[in-house]
Design an enzyme around this catalytic site. Sequence first.
Site, short mmCIF file in Angstrom:
data_model
loop_
_atom_site.label_atom_id
_atom_site.label_comp_id
_atom_site.label_asym_id
_atom_site.label_seq_id
_atom_site.Cartn_x
_atom_site.Cartn_y
_atom_site.Cartn_z
N ILE A 87 -2.56 11.29 4.97
CA ILE A 87 -3.24 10.81 3.90
C ILE A 87 -4.73 10.86 4.02
O ILE A 87 -5.38 11.17 3.06
CB ILE A 87 -2.44 9.59 3.37
CG1 ILE A 87 -0.91 10.17 3.04
CG2 ILE A 87 -3.18 9.23 2.04
CD1 ILE A 87 0.01 9.13 2.80
N HIS A 89 2.11 0.97 -7.31
CA HIS A 89 2.70 1.54 -6.01
C HIS A 89 3.33 3.02 -6.50
O HIS A 89 4.46 3.35 -6.31
CB HIS A 89 3.69 0.95 -5.51
CG HIS A 89 3.99 1.27 -4.00
ND1 HIS A 89 4.30 0.39 -2.98
CD2 HIS A 89 3.94 2.77 -3.21
CE1 HIS A 89 4.34 1.29 -1.79
NE2 HIS A 89 4.08 2.50 -2.08
N ILE A 90 2.51 3.77 -6.99
CA ILE A 90 2.82 5.33 -7.78
C ILE A 90 2.16 6.29 -6.97
O ILE A 90 2.04 7.44 -7.38
CB ILE A 90 2.59 5.75 -9.19
CG1 ILE A 90 1.10 4.86 -9.63
CG2 ILE A 90 3.32 4.43 -10.20
CD1 ILE A 90 0.60 5.33 -11.01
P1 NAP Z 1 0.08 9.29 9.60
O1 NAP Z 1 -0.22 10.50 9.42
O2 NAP Z 1 1.09 8.75 10.58
O3 NAP Z 1 -1.33 8.28 9.43
C1 NAP Z 1 -1.31 7.03 9.85
C2 NAP Z 1 -2.71 6.51 10.36
O4 NAP Z 1 -2.51 4.99 10.56
C3 NAP Z 1 -3.11 7.48 11.43
O5 NAP Z 1 -4.60 8.06 11.30
C4 NAP Z 1 -3.39 6.17 12.54
O6 NAP Z 1 -4.40 6.42 13.25
C5 NAP Z 1 -3.56 5.01 11.72
N1 NAP Z 1 -3.27 3.73 12.44
C6 NAP Z 1 -1.95 3.28 12.72
N2 NAP Z 1 -2.09 2.06 13.51
C7 NAP Z 1 -3.42 1.96 13.45
C8 NAP Z 1 -4.24 1.06 14.11
N3 NAP Z 1 -3.70 -0.14 14.61
N4 NAP Z 1 -5.69 0.93 13.75
C9 NAP Z 1 -6.11 2.08 13.24
N5 NAP Z 1 -5.52 2.96 12.48
C10 NAP Z 1 -4.23 2.98 12.80
O7 NAP Z 1 0.89 8.52 7.99
P2 NAP Z 1 0.37 9.03 6.60
O8 NAP Z 1 1.38 9.94 6.12
O9 NAP Z 1 -1.04 9.38 6.67
O10 NAP Z 1 0.77 7.74 5.78
C11 NAP Z 1 0.02 6.44 5.97
C12 NAP Z 1 0.39 5.44 5.56
O11 NAP Z 1 0.28 5.57 3.92
C13 NAP Z 1 1.85 5.25 5.59
O12 NAP Z 1 2.25 4.34 7.01
C14 NAP Z 1 2.25 4.47 4.38
O13 NAP Z 1 2.32 2.94 4.82
C15 NAP Z 1 1.31 4.65 3.31
N6 NAP Z 1 1.83 5.25 2.20
C16 NAP Z 1 1.62 4.87 1.02
C17 NAP Z 1 2.30 5.67 -0.11
C18 NAP Z 1 1.89 5.20 -1.38
O14 NAP Z 1 2.76 5.42 -2.41
N7 NAP Z 1 0.98 4.14 -1.95
C19 NAP Z 1 2.84 6.59 0.03
C20 NAP Z 1 2.88 7.36 1.38
C21 NAP Z 1 2.57 6.42 2.33
P3 NAP Z 1 -4.27 6.50 14.95
O15 NAP Z 1 -3.54 8.28 14.64
O16 NAP Z 1 -5.56 6.88 15.41
O17 NAP Z 1 -3.39 5.91 15.42
#
Ligand code: NAP
Length: 351
Positions: free
Chosen positions: A181, A311-312
């Site tokens: 994302i 949260h959409i």
């Molecule tokens: P992703 O590809 O796994 O990305 C997660 C990111 O978080 C990675 O860049 C990771 O960095 C970073 N991260 C994890 N632990 C960290 C730390 N301790 N310090 C710094 N960075 C850290 O996941 P994604 O698909 O992009 O989704 C990300 C998040 O968005 C989800 O976990 C979820 O909570 C949220 N989300 C929200 C919605 C919504 O409806 N608003 C929908 C979907 C997801 P590294 O790779 O460097 O570890």
Amino acid sequence: MLRNFGRSKLFNIFCSRNLYSSMAPKVLLTQILPPDSQKLIESAKDIELVYWDKTGAIPREKFLELAKGVDGILCMLTDKIDSELLDAAGPNLKVVSTMSVGYDHVDLSEFRKRSIPLGHTPGVLTDAVADITVLLVLAAARRIREGFRAVEKGEWIWSPTWMLGVQLTNKTIGIVGLGRIGSATALRLKPFIGNNGKIIYFGRVEKPIASSLGATKVEFDTLIRESDVICICCALNEETKEMFNYEVFKKMKSNVILVNTARGGIIRQDDLCRALSEGMLGSVGLDVVTPEPLNPNDPLLKFDKVTVVPHIGSGTLETRTMMANIAIENVLSGVRGETLPHAVEVNFDTK
Ligand code: NAP
């Protein structure tokens, strides 16, 4: 086979029909899915399906009750999956499939202990959430919430100095978590900042995609001091919990745009209200808050420069259908004893 616990009048009919399918693995679905996906799971002939059909999250007591003896659970991010729930389900439980990419509502250590696979829905919601992130950046930069209110209250004027926002051109965008994302958000924001703008990011590791985005990895402290726009796109875990707090807000630019579409728990919300009441921060856009749903009287909503949406992030029919279909594939694979197509790496990854 279907057992629907929300429609109590039908309960007995479905219940008795299921006497013939008592050997089929039982799957509990905690909310009704988008129409095509609901049809898909109901058409699975080799499972006994029970589901909660009221709108909104299943009440905890009901969840514990319906989980008893099930083989698989298809849950939502609003359902806490912890030792109590897993104990209530009992030894038949073979799989939990969450219809979300994030899994901070799941106690992974319990899955590790019990060797239960966990499915999630990565990738398919990236575009939708990145879109909402950009929407909130623009809404915050251009004071859209205040603008709507002014129109509705009859306060609309035109003056060279009225309702002035912030231009994104030439600005520095800071992405916290350049994952799926985060990088899709950076890609979308790049044209807005133009050739003289900058993208910086913070994360645990260097991201290969960064070079194609023209993004530079920096320390967290640098990101919060130098960014004009900060997008929180990282997972919520022990390290990121409340990483945005008063001390951090103090270091930010006074007109910074702060957007969070990841999880509410990454911001210490009381501190955010304190910082805003002391005149810090330019404007804020939030798709995620604590708690959800937010009380309409929450102090956060009193600040004109805060835009909150409910949260959409993944909330398009296309995306929710794709998420639900993946969650179905995961739960069906699990109860059939097959490898989940989209499993969380429970043993190696505590994100
Ligand atoms: P992703 O590809 O796994 O990305 C997660 C990111 O978080 C990675 O860049 C990771 O960095 C970073 N991260 C994890 N632990 C960290 C730390 N301790 N310090 C710094 N960075 C850290 O996941 P994604 O698909 O992009 O989704 C990300 C998040 O968005 C989800 O976990 C979820 O909570 C949220 N989300 C929200 C919605 C919504 O409806 N608003 C929908 C979907 C997801 P590294 O790779 O460097 O570890």
